[in-house]
Design a protein around this motif. Structure first.
Motif, PDB file in Angstrom:
ATOM      1  N   TYR A   1      -2.660  12.889   6.431  1.00 27.62           N
ATOM      2  CA  TYR A   1      -3.760  13.757   6.850  1.00 27.62           C
ATOM      3  C   TYR A   1      -5.106  13.296   6.290  1.00 27.62           C
ATOM      4  O   TYR A   1      -6.153  13.601   6.856  1.00 27.62           O
ATOM      5  N   HIS A   2      -5.082  12.571   5.178  1.00 16.72           N
ATOM      6  CA  HIS A   2      -6.321  12.073   4.580  1.00 16.72           C
ATOM      7  C   HIS A   2      -6.151  10.599   4.201  1.00 16.72           C
ATOM      8  O   HIS A   2      -6.260  10.231   3.024  1.00 16.72           O
ATOM      9  N   PRO A   3      -5.890   9.739   5.177  1.00 14.83           N
ATOM     10  CA  PRO A   3      -5.638   8.331   4.855  1.00 14.83           C
ATOM     11  C   PRO A   3      -6.897   7.633   4.353  1.00 14.83           C
ATOM     12  O   PRO A   3      -8.014   7.907   4.805  1.00 14.83           O
ATOM     13  N   LEU A   4      -6.691   6.730   3.413  1.00 19.62           N
ATOM     14  CA  LEU A   4      -7.758   5.867   2.928  1.00 19.62           C
ATOM     15  C   LEU A   4      -7.619   4.538   3.664  1.00 19.62           C
ATOM     16  O   LEU A   4      -6.596   3.851   3.536  1.00 19.62           O
ATOM     17  N   VAL A   5      -8.623   4.197   4.443  1.00 19.31           N
ATOM     18  CA  VAL A   5      -8.563   3.060   5.366  1.00 19.31           C
ATOM     19  C   VAL A   5      -9.676   2.076   5.023  1.00 19.31           C
ATOM     20  O   VAL A   5     -10.804   2.482   4.729  1.00 19.31           O
ATOM     21  N   VAL A   6      -9.375   0.783   5.077  1.00 16.39           N
ATOM     22  CA  VAL A   6     -10.378  -0.254   4.856  1.00 16.39           C
ATOM     23  C   VAL A   6     -10.465  -1.145   6.088  1.00 16.39           C
ATOM     24  O   VAL A   6      -9.448  -1.585   6.625  1.00 16.39           O
ATOM     25  N   ASP A   7     -11.688  -1.400   6.520  1.00 11.85           N
ATOM     26  CA  ASP A   7     -11.977  -2.310   7.625  1.00 11.85           C
ATOM     27  C   ASP A   7     -12.699  -3.519   7.037  1.00 11.85           C
ATOM     28  O   ASP A   7     -13.872  -3.430   6.669  1.00 11.85           O
ATOM     29  N   LEU A   8     -11.995  -4.633   6.922  1.00  9.79           N
ATOM     30  CA  LEU A   8     -12.583  -5.868   6.404  1.00  9.79           C
ATOM     31  C   LEU A   8     -13.150  -6.679   7.559  1.00  9.79           C
ATOM     32  O   LEU A   8     -12.511  -6.815   8.597  1.00  9.79           O
ATOM     33  N   CYS A   9     -14.365  -7.220   7.395  1.00 11.26           N
ATOM     34  CA  CYS A   9     -15.067  -7.949   8.462  1.00 11.26           C
ATOM     35  C   CYS A   9     -15.454  -6.970   9.574  1.00 11.26           C
ATOM     36  O   CYS A   9     -14.981  -7.067  10.708  1.00 11.26           O
TER      37      CYS A   9
END
Length: 342
Positions: free
Chosen positions: A165-173
């Motif tokens: 419900y509260h994901p920690l997401v990283v978008d590299l580039c």
């Protein structure tokens, strides 16, 4: 104008009273001679932008036999119409500044000349669709592609499957911000950190973040953007071992395979295009290694890659400690992205 080339819009062949169908036909022939893959579609979209109307209005005008003057008088018809405040970076950004037939045809001709010179359609109009977003793009930023939508969907499916419900997401580039902004708007409760190295691309990401934030303040608040090297351990060190999922479209085109399309070869930034080695896998491998440190146990990596790199990147991910790693296909059935879990 070369022998046999159809008259340019704005020339005698596009005189006052010209029907929209005639204008589109002649302009499409011009783009076809220039080698454009989708001349009919491109012409209609350029004309819609020049007039400040929706694409469906151009189709309707062609069907009804309307002339350009009548099309100019059409207001944008609901969703899909042009919002000048959100475009503003292509020739269509001034569409409402002069809406007479002559000014519209002149503007259309200027846009058509740029497209015939193989400038990307998205740069000319100043924006590009991506999933449910319409992103600002222009020189200095990689144009988001439909195949990357598949990568985002795989990440969102994983988030849903595990009920985060509260994901920690990283978008590299991050580029234009397409991946991270799609996630933060489609997965309520997600917190997204995005990293971009190029100052020019970073500026475009900022513009798109601000657009999203105006329409959805909660999503804007949950989206964090950082200027830095996505492969460096000094970038986002505070997130090491905490991230649920990394979703990324790194540069991966092999240096030995320069694209033939002028729109790609001459306009997409080299920094966003080439993978740093003859086979293009150097930067994707470095991104995978950075992702391995960012992810928590059980976290996932979804990374777009070239169709030739699947087996190599699967093996590399397993060597980094990913217990599960596989290549999955895009919507055209081509091996397009790595899916790996810690």
């Amino acid at each position: 104008m070369t022998a046999g080339e159809p008259p340019a819009a704005g020339a005698p062949g596009a005189a006052r009273g010209t029907t929209v169908a005639d204008l589109v036909r002649d302009a499409a022939a011009r783009l076809r001679l220039a080698g454009v893959d989708t001349p009919g579609h491109d012409v209609k979209l350029l004309l819609a932008e020049a007039c400040g109307v929706a694409l469906r209005d151009v189709d309707k005008a062609m069907l009804m036999g309307d002339d350009v003057a009548r099309l100019v008088g059409v207001r944008p018809s609901g969703p899909g119409g042009i919002d000048n405040d959100d475009v503003g970076h292509g020739d269509a950004g001034n569409a409402v500044a002069g809406t007479g037939e002559a000014s519209v045809v002149a503007r259309f001709d200027a846009m058509l000349r740029r497209r015939a010179a193989r400038e990307p359609l998205q740069y000319i109009v100043g924006h590009a669709p991506f999933r449910y977003l319409d992103l600002k793009v222009g020189p200095g930023v990689f144009i988001p592609r439909p195949e990357t939508e598949t990568v985002v969907q795989a990440g969102l499916d994983w988030i849903t499957r595990y009920g985060l419900y509260h994901p920690l997401v990283v978008d590299l580039c991050a580029g234009s911000g397409a991946i991270g902004l799609a996630v933060v708007t489609e997965a309520p409760g997600a917190e997204v950190w995005a990293v971009e190295k190029s100052p020019e691309a970073y500026a475009w990401t900022e513009r798109n973040r601000d657009l999203v934030a105006r329409a959805n303040p909660t999503a804007g608040y949950a989206y964090h953007l950082e200027l830095g090297d996505a492969t460096s351990p000094l970038t986002l060190p505070q997130l090491d071992g905490r991230v649920d999922i990394v979703i990324t479209n790194p540069p991966y085109v092999p240096l030995a395979q320069v694209p033939e399309q002028p729109e790609v070869r001459d306009h997409d930034p080299d920094m966003a295009l080439y993978g740093g080695s003859a086979d293009g896998a150097l930067i994707p491998e470095r991104i995978a290694a950075r992702a391995a440190r960012l992810l928590r146990p059980g976290g996932a990596l979804v990374m777009e890659h070239d169709v030739t790199q699947g087996d190599r990147l699967v093996a590399y991910a397993r060597g980094l400690g990913f217990a599960q790693a596989r290549t999955e296909n895009d919507w055209t059935g081509r091996p397009r992205f790595l899916f790996a879990e810690r």
